[in-house]
Design a protein around this motif. Structure first.
Motif, PDB file in Angstrom:
ATOM      1  N   GLU A  35     -10.071  -8.338  -4.405  1.00 61.04           N
ATOM      2  CA  GLU A  35      -8.922  -8.165  -3.507  1.00 61.04           C
ATOM      3  C   GLU A  35      -7.939  -7.132  -4.060  1.00 61.04           C
ATOM      4  O   GLU A  35      -7.298  -6.393  -3.312  1.00 61.04           O
ATOM      5  CB  GLU A  35      -8.206  -9.511  -3.317  1.00 61.04           C
ATOM      6  CG  GLU A  35      -9.013 -10.525  -2.504  1.00 61.04           C
ATOM      7  CD  GLU A  35      -8.405 -11.926  -2.541  1.00 61.04           C
ATOM      8  OE1 GLU A  35      -8.607 -12.672  -1.575  1.00 61.04           O
ATOM      9  OE2 GLU A  35      -7.749 -12.265  -3.560  1.00 61.04           O
ATOM     10  N   PHE A  36      -7.839  -7.075  -5.374  1.00 62.56           N
ATOM     11  CA  PHE A  36      -6.890  -6.149  -5.997  1.00 62.56           C
ATOM     12  C   PHE A  36      -7.418  -4.708  -6.006  1.00 62.56           C
ATOM     13  O   PHE A  36      -6.641  -3.748  -6.009  1.00 62.56           O
ATOM     14  CB  PHE A  36      -6.606  -6.609  -7.428  1.00 62.56           C
ATOM     15  CG  PHE A  36      -5.508  -5.842  -8.120  1.00 62.56           C
ATOM     16  CD1 PHE A  36      -4.229  -5.786  -7.582  1.00 62.56           C
ATOM     17  CD2 PHE A  36      -5.747  -5.187  -9.326  1.00 62.56           C
ATOM     18  CE1 PHE A  36      -3.213  -5.098  -8.215  1.00 62.56           C
ATOM     19  CE2 PHE A  36      -4.734  -4.485  -9.974  1.00 62.56           C
ATOM     20  CZ  PHE A  36      -3.465  -4.450  -9.416  1.00 62.56           C
ATOM     21  N   LEU A  37      -8.758  -4.576  -5.983  1.00 63.74           N
ATOM     22  CA  LEU A  37      -9.379  -3.248  -6.110  1.00 63.74           C
ATOM     23  C   LEU A  37      -8.828  -2.210  -5.135  1.00 63.74           C
ATOM     24  O   LEU A  37      -8.333  -1.155  -5.566  1.00 63.74           O
ATOM     25  CB  LEU A  37     -10.901  -3.378  -5.967  1.00 63.74           C
ATOM     26  CG  LEU A  37     -11.695  -2.072  -5.990  1.00 63.74           C
ATOM     27  CD1 LEU A  37     -11.608  -1.408  -7.364  1.00 63.74           C
ATOM     28  CD2 LEU A  37     -13.171  -2.335  -5.635  1.00 63.74           C
ATOM     29  N   PRO A  38      -8.874  -2.435  -3.815  1.00 64.33           N
ATOM     30  CA  PRO A  38      -8.355  -1.394  -2.904  1.00 64.33           C
ATOM     31  C   PRO A  38      -6.852  -1.179  -3.039  1.00 64.33           C
ATOM     32  O   PRO A  38      -6.355  -0.087  -2.777  1.00 64.33           O
ATOM     33  CB  PRO A  38      -8.730  -1.934  -1.516  1.00 64.33           C
ATOM     34  CG  PRO A  38      -8.894  -3.397  -1.682  1.00 64.33           C
ATOM     35  CD  PRO A  38      -9.410  -3.596  -3.073  1.00 64.33           C
ATOM     36  N   LEU A  39      -6.128  -2.225  -3.467  1.00 64.33           N
ATOM     37  CA  LEU A  39      -4.678  -2.089  -3.611  1.00 64.33           C
ATOM     38  C   LEU A  39      -4.339  -1.152  -4.766  1.00 64.33           C
ATOM     39  O   LEU A  39      -3.477  -0.269  -4.642  1.00 64.33           O
ATOM     40  CB  LEU A  39      -4.048  -3.467  -3.841  1.00 64.33           C
ATOM     41  CG  LEU A  39      -4.319  -4.516  -2.748  1.00 64.33           C
ATOM     42  CD1 LEU A  39      -3.740  -5.865  -3.157  1.00 64.33           C
ATOM     43  CD2 LEU A  39      -3.728  -4.062  -1.422  1.00 64.33           C
ATOM     44  N   ARG A  40      -5.028  -1.340  -5.900  1.00 67.93           N
ATOM     45  CA  ARG A  40      -4.725  -0.473  -7.042  1.00 67.93           C
ATOM     46  C   ARG A  40      -5.243   0.950  -6.824  1.00 67.93           C
ATOM     47  O   ARG A  40      -4.590   1.922  -7.205  1.00 67.93           O
ATOM     48  CB  ARG A  40      -5.277  -1.063  -8.345  1.00 67.93           C
ATOM     49  CG  ARG A  40      -6.783  -1.166  -8.460  1.00 67.93           C
ATOM     50  CD  ARG A  40      -7.182  -1.597  -9.874  1.00 67.93           C
ATOM     51  NE  ARG A  40      -8.581  -1.922 -10.018  1.00 67.93           N
ATOM     52  CZ  ARG A  40      -9.559  -1.022 -10.135  1.00 67.93           C
ATOM     53  NH1 ARG A  40      -9.264   0.266 -10.102  1.00 67.93           N
ATOM     54  NH2 ARG A  40     -10.808  -1.404 -10.271  1.00 67.93           N
ATOM     55  N   LEU A  41      -6.420   1.075  -6.161  1.00 63.37           N
ATOM     56  CA  LEU A  41      -6.960   2.420  -5.946  1.00 63.37           C
ATOM     57  C   LEU A  41      -6.025   3.257  -5.079  1.00 63.37           C
ATOM     58  O   LEU A  41      -5.777   4.436  -5.378  1.00 63.37           O
ATOM     59  CB  LEU A  41      -8.342   2.343  -5.304  1.00 63.37           C
ATOM     60  CG  LEU A  41      -9.495   1.942  -6.214  1.00 63.37           C
ATOM     61  CD1 LEU A  41     -10.800   1.841  -5.431  1.00 63.37           C
ATOM     62  CD2 LEU A  41      -9.659   2.936  -7.373  1.00 63.37           C
ATOM     63  N   GLN A  42      -5.484   2.661  -4.018  1.00 65.80           N
ATOM     64  CA  GLN A  42      -4.622   3.462  -3.148  1.00 65.80           C
ATOM     65  C   GLN A  42      -3.235   3.657  -3.743  1.00 65.80           C
ATOM     66  O   GLN A  42      -2.384   4.312  -3.157  1.00 65.80           O
ATOM     67  CB  GLN A  42      -4.556   2.839  -1.753  1.00 65.80           C
ATOM     68  CG  GLN A  42      -5.903   2.915  -1.048  1.00 65.80           C
ATOM     69  CD  GLN A  42      -5.819   3.100   0.444  1.00 65.80           C
ATOM     70  OE1 GLN A  42      -4.750   3.246   1.018  1.00 65.80           O
ATOM     71  NE2 GLN A  42      -6.968   3.108   1.106  1.00 65.80           N
ATOM     72  N   ASN A  43      -3.034   3.118  -4.952  1.00 61.92           N
ATOM     73  CA  ASN A  43      -1.836   3.454  -5.731  1.00 61.92           C
ATOM     74  C   ASN A  43      -2.209   4.228  -6.993  1.00 61.92           C
ATOM     75  O   ASN A  43      -1.450   4.239  -7.969  1.00 61.92           O
ATOM     76  CB  ASN A  43      -1.064   2.178  -6.089  1.00 61.92           C
ATOM     77  CG  ASN A  43      -0.327   1.628  -4.882  1.00 61.92           C
ATOM     78  OD1 ASN A  43       0.714   2.140  -4.489  1.00 61.92           O
ATOM     79  ND2 ASN A  43      -0.878   0.588  -4.267  1.00 61.92           N
ATOM     80  N   GLY A  44      -3.396   4.847  -6.960  1.00 57.88           N
ATOM     81  CA  GLY A  44      -3.773   5.785  -8.009  1.00 57.88           C
ATOM     82  C   GLY A  44      -4.251   5.191  -9.309  1.00 57.88           C
ATOM     83  O   GLY A  44      -4.301   5.889 -10.319  1.00 57.88           O
ATOM     84  N   VAL A 111      12.409  10.482  -8.764  1.00 59.13           N
ATOM     85  CA  VAL A 111      12.353  11.949  -8.655  1.00 59.13           C
ATOM     86  C   VAL A 111      11.413  12.373  -7.518  1.00 59.13           C
ATOM     87  O   VAL A 111      10.846  13.462  -7.531  1.00 59.13           O
ATOM     88  CB  VAL A 111      11.919  12.602  -9.990  1.00 59.13           C
ATOM     89  CG1 VAL A 111      12.978  12.401 -11.048  1.00 59.13           C
ATOM     90  CG2 VAL A 111      10.561  12.080 -10.458  1.00 59.13           C
ATOM     91  N   GLN A 112      11.249  11.475  -6.532  1.00 51.42           N
ATOM     92  CA  GLN A 112      10.455  11.779  -5.340  1.00 51.42           C
ATOM     93  C   GLN A 112       9.001  12.075  -5.691  1.00 51.42           C
ATOM     94  O   GLN A 112       8.403  13.027  -5.176  1.00 51.42           O
ATOM     95  CB  GLN A 112      11.093  12.936  -4.556  1.00 51.42           C
ATOM     96  CG  GLN A 112      12.539  12.665  -4.183  1.00 51.42           C
ATOM     97  CD  GLN A 112      13.114  13.656  -3.208  1.00 51.42           C
ATOM     98  OE1 GLN A 112      12.514  14.684  -2.912  1.00 51.42           O
ATOM     99  NE2 GLN A 112      14.304  13.352  -2.685  1.00 51.42           N
ATOM    100  N   MET A 113       8.438  11.233  -6.567  1.00 52.27           N
ATOM    101  CA  MET A 113       7.012  11.318  -6.880  1.00 52.27           C
ATOM    102  C   MET A 113       6.385   9.939  -6.662  1.00 52.27           C
ATOM    103  O   MET A 113       7.070   8.915  -6.632  1.00 52.27           O
ATOM    104  CB  MET A 113       6.786  11.767  -8.335  1.00 52.27           C
ATOM    105  CG  MET A 113       7.282  13.162  -8.631  1.00 52.27           C
ATOM    106  SD  MET A 113       6.865  13.696 -10.316  1.00 52.27           S
ATOM    107  CE  MET A 113       5.141  14.165 -10.109  1.00 52.27           C
ATOM    108  N   HIS A 114       5.056   9.926  -6.539  1.00 50.55           N
ATOM    109  CA  HIS A 114       4.342   8.668  -6.299  1.00 50.55           C
ATOM    110  C   HIS A 114       2.867   8.861  -6.644  1.00 50.55           C
ATOM    111  O   HIS A 114       2.444   9.962  -7.032  1.00 50.55           O
ATOM    112  CB  HIS A 114       4.491   8.252  -4.841  1.00 50.55           C
ATOM    113  CG  HIS A 114       3.957   9.264  -3.873  1.00 50.55           C
ATOM    114  ND1 HIS A 114       2.612   9.435  -3.629  1.00 50.55           N
ATOM    115  CD2 HIS A 114       4.582  10.211  -3.119  1.00 50.55           C
ATOM    116  CE1 HIS A 114       2.425  10.389  -2.762  1.00 50.55           C
ATOM    117  NE2 HIS A 114       3.610  10.907  -2.437  1.00 50.55           N
ATOM    118  N   ALA A 115       2.115   7.779  -6.472  1.00 44.90           N
ATOM    119  CA  ALA A 115       0.666   7.851  -6.706  1.00 44.90           C
ATOM    120  C   ALA A 115      -0.101   7.409  -5.467  1.00 44.90           C
ATOM    121  O   ALA A 115      -1.286   7.080  -5.553  1.00 44.90           O
ATOM    122  CB  ALA A 115       0.301   6.970  -7.902  1.00 44.90           C
ATOM    123  N   ILE A 116       0.559   7.412  -4.332  1.00 39.74           N
ATOM    124  CA  ILE A 116      -0.035   6.908  -3.088  1.00 39.74           C
ATOM    125  C   ILE A 116      -1.217   7.784  -2.671  1.00 39.74           C
ATOM    126  O   ILE A 116      -1.110   9.006  -2.623  1.00 39.74           O
ATOM    127  CB  ILE A 116       1.027   6.894  -1.968  1.00 39.74           C
ATOM    128  CG1 ILE A 116       2.160   5.935  -2.335  1.00 39.74           C
ATOM    129  CG2 ILE A 116       0.398   6.505  -0.632  1.00 39.74           C
ATOM    130  CD1 ILE A 116       3.406   6.084  -1.470  1.00 39.74           C
TER     131      ILE A 116
END
Length: 552
Positions: A35-44, A111-116
């Motif tokens: 369940e965590f796999l797709p959540l962490r992947l789409q957050n880099g 600073v307006q950055m992300h890993a999405i």
């Protein structure tokens, strides 16, 4: 550069809160690994060989010095004091602790950055020319179009779970420096005879296990229809792309199976259906986005005589001026490349201290902005030519003035077996051995332009298929070997390299490259690049040199 409005900032802040809660619940055992796999992947967030790896987005390779300093701070406090710039114009942390990742995301958001969407089966960061907006051969500035695509693709509800990852690259220049022909979608911006922007769309390119050059599926598209057409293309891929076999799930497999002509017809039909119910991009929105990418406040300068400028400096400065300084749209200005390829450092790695120094220099010489290239280098895009000697001196003092942009030692290299759980072989030590073997700068400059790409496995993160010399790490009965191919290129006449023969042990590779170079130096025409010589001659003389007459 694009500056977040209140809605952008709220979206990113809320995403941090969501992932903090998801991570807390995972660590507490309230949600499973699956369940965590797709959540962490789409957050880099990947799980690598020794630790998590976090991929941070740098949209189309444009980054401010404020953001660079934040990356330096994060690497000091949450990692091991360095970052790694990738072939996707992103940056990676190789040693974050899972429980601290939400804090890192919160720091990035300031600073307006992300890993999405930097990983996962979704539309990932859009890439482009690292000289966008300043390239002398540019027809259309691709940055506003990249930002429009970024906003369209981020959290697109229909394309959050595609059959596989999806990558888009945009080119607006005569020379394709974004490798658009080997992306899932390539966007070519151009102007017609009346000066109006028109767009060609390519689809089905990609590297990895099955490398394919993309095909043109739409010509002369009106710019107002770009996002509708991308919607149609993704919708056809999402509908027909294979989900039963991840090795056959990329769009390149679908386009090849359907044929580009049939795929294009399907997209055309879907596009006409979408147009009936969707609004095109408005001209006011296109103009609004362009206002984020206006020219800097350049001084009215004249171009300098570079021959005269070179004669005022040392031989080292002359090499750097020739190799690392590029033409600019604005008279009196140049773009300068910092190759992150110093021998003994992993290609693309930069320490926190170097990041701070680079940011200070960018503030001083280049309007406080930097570019990240898919060759894993950094660029000062707007340097007054009169300040080039001063900048070189500062870079040389910091060990960042290596004059090897586009030469054999400007190696493009994936993390390989030192970090990646998928790798068959180590890439970084081989890159260093090649750099040490070819340390004679006179020899390197005599060879001239040459792209050398090293991938540790078939996933081809270092794009070895389109390297003039491509090296692939392979496993032979538990031992690391390296397969060599030649003749690849990533420009507008992209080609895929061909394997020269059986693979080699790591210690043999540098001398094999020397043998390939000897064929080139003996048989090249005046001014001919290695890639052109290798395509003209074919594999035979290179194979004969390396393996002897029988192998050819």
């Amino acid at each position: 550069m694009y500056i977040y409005d209140e809605y952008d900032q709220r979206i990113v802040d809320e995403r941090v809160d969501q992932f903090r809660d998801q991570t807390h619940r995972y660590l507490a055992g309230e949600i499973t690994e699956d369940e965590f796999l797709p959540l962490r992947l789409q957050n880099g967030l990947y799980i690598q060989r020794f630790a998590p790896m976090m991929r941070i987005a740098i949209p189309y390779g444009l980054i401010s010095t404020r953001q660079v300093r934040k990356l330096a701070d994060i690497s000091r406090h949450y990692d091991k004091g360095y970052v790694h710039f990738t072939t996707r114009q992103n940056v990676q942390l190789n040693w974050p602790r899972l429980e601290e990742v939400p804090d890192i995301l919160a720091e990035l958001a300031t600073v307006q950055m992300h890993a999405i969407q930097t990983s996962g089966a979704c539309i990932r960061s859009t890439t482009t020319d690292h000289f966008a907006g300043v390239a002398a051969d540019e027809v259309v500035d691709p940055r506003p179009w990249c930002e429009l695509i970024r906003q369209w693709s981020t959290f697109h509800p229909e394309f959050a779970f595609l059959p596989r990852k999806f990558k888009i690259a945009v080119c607006g220049s005569g020379e394709d420096r974004a490798a658009t022909l080997v992306h899932d979608i390539g966007v070519h911006l151009q102007k017609d005879g009346q000066g109006k922007i028109r767009i060609n769309v390519l689809a089905g390119g990609g590297l990895g296990r099955t490398p394919v050059i993309g095909a043109v599926i739409k010509e002369d598209l009106e710019p107002e229809q770009l996002l509708n057409y991308l919607d149609a293309t993704l919708r056809i891929y999402n509908r027909y792309g294979r989900r039963d076999n991840k090795y056959k799930a990329r769009i390149k497999i679908l386009v090849k199976a359907m044929t580009p002509e049939v795929f294009a017809r399907e997209v055309e039909t879907e596009w006409h259906r979408i147009k009936k119910n969707s609004q095109p991009l408005s001209l006011s929105e296109i103009k609004r986005m362009a206002t984020h990418f206006t020219k800097h406040d350049y001084d009215p300068l004249s171009d300098l005589d570079f021959n005269h400028l070179a004669l005022q400096g040392s031989p080292e400065f002359q090499r750097w001026l020739k190799q690392n300084v590029s033409a600019h749209q604005q008279t009196g200005y140049s773009a300068v490349t910092l190759t992150l390829k110093a021998t003994s450092d992993a290609p693309g790695d930069v320490s926190a201290e170097q990041l701070d120094d680079i940011a200070n220099l960018a503030d001083r010489f280049s309007f406080g902005e930097l570019r990240v290239s898919h060759e894993q280098n950094l660029i000062f895009a707007d340097v007054p030519q009169a300040q080039l000697p001063e900048l070189w001196q500062a870079l040389d003092t910091l060990g960042l003035a290596t004059p090897n942009r586009g030469l054999l030692t400007d190696v493009i290299c994936c993390p390989g077996g030192d970090y990646c759980a998928l790798a068959n072989a180590r890439s970084i030590p081989l890159a260093e051995e090649i750099q040490r073997y070819f340390e004679d700068l006179d020899y390197l400059h005599d060879i001239g332009e040459l792209d050398l790409n090293i991938s540790g496995c078939m996933n081809a993160c270092a794009h070895h298929h389109v390297g003039h010399i491509g090296i692939l790490g392979v496993d032979r009965k538990g031992e690391e070997y390296y397969q060599i191919q030649i003749g690849g290129s990533a420009g507008k006449t992209a080609s895929l390299g061909k394997i020269i023969g059986p693979s080699f042990k790591r210690e043999e590779v540098p001398d094999i490259i020397r043998q390939l170079m000897s064929v080139y130096l003996e048989q090249r025409y005046e001014g001919e690049r290695f890639i052109d010589t290798s395509l003209r001659l074919g594999l035979t003389p290179f194979k004969e040199k390396v393996y002897g007459q029988k192998a050819a």
